[in-house]
Design an enzyme around this catalytic site. Structure first.
Site, short mmCIF file in Angstrom:
data_model
loop_
_atom_site.label_atom_id
_atom_site.label_comp_id
_atom_site.label_asym_id
_atom_site.label_seq_id
_atom_site.Cartn_x
_atom_site.Cartn_y
_atom_site.Cartn_z
N LYS A 111 0.81 -1.23 0.00
CA LYS A 111 0.00 0.00 0.00
C LYS A 111 0.84 1.27 0.00
CE LYS A 111 -4.45 -1.52 1.69
NZ LYS A 111 -5.52 -1.33 2.65
N LYS A 192 -5.18 -10.21 -6.02
CA LYS A 192 -6.43 -10.55 -5.33
C LYS A 192 -7.55 -9.57 -5.72
CE LYS A 192 -5.78 -7.84 -1.18
NZ LYS A 192 -5.92 -7.64 0.22
N LYS A 195 -11.31 -4.29 -2.99
CA LYS A 195 -12.40 -3.31 -2.84
C LYS A 195 -12.07 -1.98 -3.50
CE LYS A 195 -13.23 -4.34 1.90
NZ LYS A 195 -12.59 -3.81 3.05
#
Ligand code: TYM
Length: 324
Positions: A111, A192, A195
């Protein structure tokens, strides 16, 4: 009775990966254990959030908890920031965690990569997560595979604390499903399903319409071999579709493969659309029947129940550390 705790961030679109990796397990556990399911709004703040949007997302996620089948008469559903003990314990645990440990967290590395201004909260995120779990003397934590490293750190911190100050925390165990624990993006199946990924074609949101589900699955990236077998490494796209079919129908991967052998990808995709639309229909019917007021009542009762337990644990920890 064993205790179960888990949390989901109220950000982006809650998707079928969240459901199959986590929420579905929550529902299965609610009859056997004492369960706490949290909307982790403080974790969401580790990256910038629009305040109005965040408020909406908190209610939406709590609604989805109910819509997937969690029963507030059996489980405690609450919002993290309503129980201040989470922030307080997080600080105490930060003082028990090494800089090197947090630096090794792959979620932080992913991130923060390439970003100039990364919040300190993103770095200490795993300590807040450890606080969530340890406050409830949690035995089991149902999560997707991406949270495994955070769980290992939580265990290390709990053990370190117990060694230094005497038995204080229950050392929790992760519950990670075999299939479904890592649902991949439909457009980029080596990553993956996420969201927050900008391209929403990669994920199936729990609130997607049947048309959207169809479009996304029919366009899902596969390969040109057109032969059905399960091989996540070399055929990640197809294997992801097989996993999605398997977890939703309860069939084993081998059974799904046997059913579609010789039929080509189109047949599998078509049936997967039907199965997925069906899964979502049940959830959406319940979701749209809920009122915001109903959800708020659940959250306020949940915060009260959670708060009593969390405060007790926090006092115990403070005493051990010489604060009281
Ligand atoms: P979050 O909000 O990213 O995801 C919620 C849950 O969904 C799982 N998950 C997936 N499972 C399968 N396939 C995927 N593609 C996929 N993407 C996400 C996650 O593993 C998770 O179980 N740090 C946590 C929230 C948290 C928490 C906690 C969890 C905060 N405190 C305490 C457990 C216990 C997170 O960001 O999850």
């Amino acid at each position: 009775m064993a205790r179960v705790f888990s949390g989901v961030q109220p950000t982006g679109d809650i998707h079928i990966g969240n459901y199959l990796g986590a929420l579905k397990q929550f529902v299965e556990l609610q009859d056997q254990h004492e369960c706490f399911f949290c909307v982790v709004d403080l974790h969401a703040l580790t990256v910038p959030q629009d305040p109005v949007e965040l408020k909406k997302k908190v209610i939406q996620l709590a609604g989805l908890y109910l819509a997937v089948g969690l029963d507030p008469s059996k489980v405690t559903i609450f919002v993290q920031s309503y129980v201040p003990a989470h922030s307080e314990l997080a600080w105490l645990l930060e003082c028990m965690t090494y800089f090197g440990e947090l630096s090794r967290m792959t979620q932080f590395k992913d991130k923060s990569r390439g970003k100039e201004n990364v919040s300190v909260g993103l770095f200490t995120y795993p300590d807040l997560m450890a606080a969530d779990i340890l406050l409830y003397d949690t035995n089991y934590v149902p999560v997707g595979a991406d949270q495994k490293q955070h769980l290992e750190l939580t265990r290390d911190i709990a053990q370190r604390f117990n060694n230094r100050y005497g038995e204080t925390f229950v050392v929790p165990e992760p519950l990670i499903g075999k299939i479904g624990a890592r649902i991949m993006s439909l457009t980029n199946p080596t990553k993956k399903m996420s969201k927050s990924e900008e391209d929403e074609m990669g994920r199936i949101s729990l609130l997607d319409t049947p048309d959207k589900v169809k479009k996304k699955i029919m366009r899902a990236v596969t390969d040109s071999e057109n032969r059905i077998y399960f091989d996540p490494e070399n055929k990640p796209g197809l294997s992801n579709l097989i996993s999605l079919m398997s977890v939703q129908t309860g069939q084993s991967v081998d059974e799904v493969v046997a059913q579609y052998e010789g039929k080509g990808y189109g047949a599998l995709k078509k049936d997967l659309v039907e199965v997925t639309v069906n899964t979502l229909k049940g959830i959406q019917d319940r979701y749209y029947a809920l009122s915001e007021e109903e959800i708020r009542v659940v959250l306020s009762e949940g915060a009260q129940r959670a708060g009593v337990i969390a405060e007790k644990t926090l006092r115990r920890v403070q005493e051990k550390m010489g604060l009281r």
